[in-house]
Design a protein around this motif. Sequence first.
Motif, PDB file in Angstrom:
ATOM      1  N   PRO A 142       0.803  -1.226   0.000  1.00 11.34           N
ATOM      2  CA  PRO A 142       0.000   0.000   0.000  1.00 11.34           C
ATOM      3  C   PRO A 142       0.838   1.279   0.000  1.00 11.34           C
ATOM      4  O   PRO A 142       0.530   2.237  -0.721  1.00 11.34           O
ATOM      5  N   THR A 143       1.896   1.286   0.803  1.00  4.30           N
ATOM      6  CA  THR A 143       2.759   2.472   0.838  1.00  4.30           C
ATOM      7  C   THR A 143       3.516   2.634  -0.473  1.00  4.30           C
ATOM      8  O   THR A 143       3.726   3.761  -0.935  1.00  4.30           O
ATOM      9  N   ILE A 144       3.912   1.525  -1.087  1.00  2.00           N
ATOM     10  CA  ILE A 144       4.610   1.593  -2.369  1.00  2.00           C
ATOM     11  C   ILE A 144       3.698   2.171  -3.445  1.00  2.00           C
ATOM     12  O   ILE A 144       4.108   3.021  -4.253  1.00  2.00           O
ATOM     13  N   VAL A 145       2.439   1.729  -3.459  1.00  2.00           N
ATOM     14  CA  VAL A 145       1.490   2.248  -4.448  1.00  2.00           C
ATOM     15  C   VAL A 145       1.239   3.736  -4.212  1.00  2.00           C
ATOM     16  O   VAL A 145       1.191   4.529  -5.162  1.00  2.00           O
ATOM     17  N   ALA A 146       1.066   4.128  -2.947  1.00  2.00           N
ATOM     18  CA  ALA A 146       0.854   5.548  -2.645  1.00  2.00           C
ATOM     19  C   ALA A 146       2.053   6.382  -3.089  1.00  2.00           C
ATOM     20  O   ALA A 146       1.895   7.473  -3.666  1.00  2.00           O
ATOM     21  N   THR A 147       3.241   5.879  -2.835  1.00  2.00           N
ATOM     22  CA  THR A 147       4.451   6.586  -3.260  1.00  2.00           C
ATOM     23  C   THR A 147       4.520   6.690  -4.776  1.00  2.00           C
ATOM     24  O   THR A 147       4.863   7.746  -5.327  1.00  2.00           O
ATOM     25  N   ALA A 148       4.181   5.587  -5.456  1.00  2.00           N
ATOM     26  CA  ALA A 148       4.213   5.587  -6.919  1.00  2.00           C
ATOM     27  C   ALA A 148       3.225   6.599  -7.495  1.00  2.00           C
ATOM     28  O   ALA A 148       3.536   7.303  -8.464  1.00  2.00           O
ATOM     29  N   VAL A 149       2.044   6.695  -6.891  1.00  2.00           N
ATOM     30  CA  VAL A 149       1.039   7.639  -7.385  1.00  2.00           C
ATOM     31  C   VAL A 149       1.536   9.074  -7.236  1.00  2.00           C
ATOM     32  O   VAL A 149       1.431   9.887  -8.162  1.00  2.00           O
ATOM     33  N   LEU A 150       2.072   9.398  -6.064  1.00  2.00           N
ATOM     34  CA  LEU A 150       2.541  10.768  -5.839  1.00  2.00           C
ATOM     35  C   LEU A 150       3.719  11.113  -6.743  1.00  2.00           C
ATOM     36  O   LEU A 150       3.778  12.218  -7.306  1.00  2.00           O
ATOM     37  N   VAL A 151       4.648  10.188  -6.897  1.00  2.00           N
ATOM     38  CA  VAL A 151       5.799  10.441  -7.765  1.00  2.00           C
ATOM     39  C   VAL A 151       5.341  10.608  -9.215  1.00  2.00           C
ATOM     40  O   VAL A 151       5.848  11.474  -9.947  1.00  2.00           O
ATOM     41  N   PHE A 152       4.381   9.789  -9.624  1.00  2.00           N
ATOM     42  CA  PHE A 152       3.851   9.900 -10.984  1.00  2.00           C
ATOM     43  C   PHE A 152       3.215  11.270 -11.204  1.00  2.00           C
ATOM     44  O   PHE A 152       3.455  11.929 -12.231  1.00  2.00           O
ATOM     45  N   ILE A 153       2.395  11.712 -10.256  1.00  2.00           N
ATOM     46  CA  ILE A 153       1.712  13.007 -10.397  1.00  2.00           C
ATOM     47  C   ILE A 153       2.713  14.151 -10.418  1.00  2.00           C
ATOM     48  O   ILE A 153       2.634  15.060 -11.264  1.00  2.00           O
ATOM     49  N   PHE A 154       3.676  14.134  -9.483  1.00  2.00           N
ATOM     50  CA  PHE A 154       4.660  15.211  -9.442  1.00  2.00           C
ATOM     51  C   PHE A 154       5.520  15.237 -10.707  1.00  2.00           C
ATOM     52  O   PHE A 154       5.861  16.319 -11.211  1.00  2.00           O
TER      53      PHE A 154
END
Length: 297
Positions: free
Chosen positions: A215-227
């Motif tokens: 879950p934390t990896i997916v959340a990190t991936a989403v934020l990095v993708f958006i930024f």
Amino acid sequence: MSTLTSAVPGTASPVSPAGRPRRRSGSGRRWLFTLAVGAIALLVNIPLFNAILVSFKPNGEIAQNPLGLPASPTLDHYANVLYGSGYDFPRFFLNSTLIALGTVLLVLVIAIPATYAIIRLGFGGSFILNAASGLRLLPAIFFIVPFFLLFSLLGLQDTIQGLIAANAFLNLPLAVILLASGLRDIPLEIEEAASVDGAGVLRTLLSVVTPMLAPTIVATAVLVFIFSWNDYLFALVLSTTDATPVTLGAANFVTSTGIRWGDISAASFLSTLPPLVFAVFAQKYLVSGLSAGAVKG
């Protein structure tokens, strides 16, 4: 005879002097909180709503009524963005996709083992986490000149690889901070049990820690993708033609004869769809990943 006004504990709920049950104030607070959040969300998204409206207005109507609903909706601006000459939106879109996905992959490949080494193996202690936090607080413009000079020497100017490296550098501290919070929530006993069963550090990280950290990896991936998708500053300085993303490509509609607001709004709206859809589908993991480490039982 007076009626009994006190009830036996556990058998009846307290009553008001008028004989009516007391109203709970929790529901009222919940409604107020919902209204406040809705009002804030509406205010924050006003620019997006206005861009959508402008993208459907003819040019003459944009000048006369920029904030109102379109009286004569048109798709000409979207046609100009997708098929017009002088604006290669598909290539810009592909560049942004490659940059964002490449940044996510590079950040996770570096951040997951690095965070595990910091938290579980004691590499660097709290100094690296504090340094990462301080580095993330620095504005991106602080790194522009060093990156420009370095990429010019390495031949990475105006390349997809160069923008991936620049965005990875900017988002790596954020990934380490988020993954560290999630990793602290994983019981150490599970890793010790894997070690007793003969698993080494790498096997424990890949087979035990990474699935529990999903879950934390997916959340990190989403934020990095958006930024990475929304990056404009690095794209402006480090790219010219070949690696131009959609965020920078919309500036092509600012011409010497004027600003084509309808085309810019259409391009901006289309460019917001991928990160928006990505975040919606990963919302469950995004919430659970960002809340990791926030509550301690």
